[in-house]
Motif scaffolding. Structure first.
Motif, PDB file in Angstrom:
ATOM      1  N   GLU A 105      -0.672  -7.910 -11.798  1.00  0.00           N
ATOM      2  CA  GLU A 105      -1.679  -8.930 -12.053  1.00  0.00           C
ATOM      3  C   GLU A 105      -2.723  -8.888 -10.958  1.00  0.00           C
ATOM      4  O   GLU A 105      -2.405  -8.862  -9.766  1.00  0.00           O
ATOM      5  CB  GLU A 105      -1.039 -10.317 -12.085  1.00  0.00           C
ATOM      6  N   LYS A 106      -3.968  -8.922 -11.359  1.00  0.00           N
ATOM      7  CA  LYS A 106      -5.077  -8.901 -10.421  1.00  0.00           C
ATOM      8  C   LYS A 106      -5.094 -10.191  -9.599  1.00  0.00           C
ATOM      9  O   LYS A 106      -4.862 -11.280 -10.136  1.00  0.00           O
ATOM     10  CB  LYS A 106      -6.394  -8.739 -11.183  1.00  0.00           C
ATOM     11  N   ASP A 107      -5.363 -10.060  -8.320  1.00  0.00           N
ATOM     12  CA  ASP A 107      -5.511 -11.202  -7.402  1.00  0.00           C
ATOM     13  C   ASP A 107      -4.252 -12.044  -7.251  1.00  0.00           C
ATOM     14  O   ASP A 107      -4.333 -13.225  -6.930  1.00  0.00           O
ATOM     15  CB  ASP A 107      -6.669 -12.102  -7.839  1.00  0.00           C
ATOM     16  N   VAL A 108      -3.090 -11.485  -7.517  1.00  0.00           N
ATOM     17  CA  VAL A 108      -1.834 -12.216  -7.332  1.00  0.00           C
ATOM     18  C   VAL A 108      -0.964 -11.404  -6.382  1.00  0.00           C
ATOM     19  O   VAL A 108      -0.792 -10.212  -6.564  1.00  0.00           O
ATOM     20  CB  VAL A 108      -1.096 -12.422  -8.679  1.00  0.00           C
ATOM     21  N   PHE A 109      -0.428 -12.060  -5.392  1.00  0.00           N
ATOM     22  CA  PHE A 109       0.444 -11.366  -4.459  1.00  0.00           C
ATOM     23  C   PHE A 109       1.821 -11.289  -5.019  1.00  0.00           C
ATOM     24  O   PHE A 109       2.359 -12.217  -5.523  1.00  0.00           O
ATOM     25  CB  PHE A 109       0.448 -12.066  -3.100  1.00  0.00           C
TER      26      PHE A 109
END
Length: 109
Positions: A105-109
């Motif tokens: 997922e983009k922008d999720v750590f």
């Protein structure tokens, strides 16, 4: 006949949209190797890094059958056509498995 590329920009279109770090490493020349059927206008390609071999573009039996001087390779097909060619070439020797991964997922750590 197929060739190893040193400059991989011409092979990038074969792997477009395939968001795998191992492929990016090969295309960026950081790690791994890229093989293609033509140095000028490739339509079939393989990204090889460690035990992983990603097959892209038009299925090519010669690339699938090449030994790569390795005893063990995990072949990852881009399409169902590549998967069928791998099955055809290694009917007796290969084991087909499903490998699961964590969703990216983009922008999720």
């Amino acid at each position: 006949m197929f060739f190893e590329l040193s400059g991989t920009e011409k092979a990038a279109k074969l792997f477009k949209g395939w968001n795998e770090t191992l492929i990016w490493s090969c295309l960026q020349g950081i790690m791994g190797r890229i093989f293609v059927d033509s140095r000028e206008e490739p339509v079939s390609g393989m990204a090889l890094l460690g035990d992983f071999c990603f097959l892209a573009g038009r299925p090519d039996k010669e690339i699938v059958l090449h030994k790569l001087n390795q005893d063990f390779v995990i072949m990852v097909p881009q399409t169902a056509e590549w998967a069928e060619l791998i099955r055809e070439c290694y009917r007796e020797k290969a084991k087909e498995v499903v490998r699961y991964a964590i969703r990216k997922e983009k922008d999720v750590f």
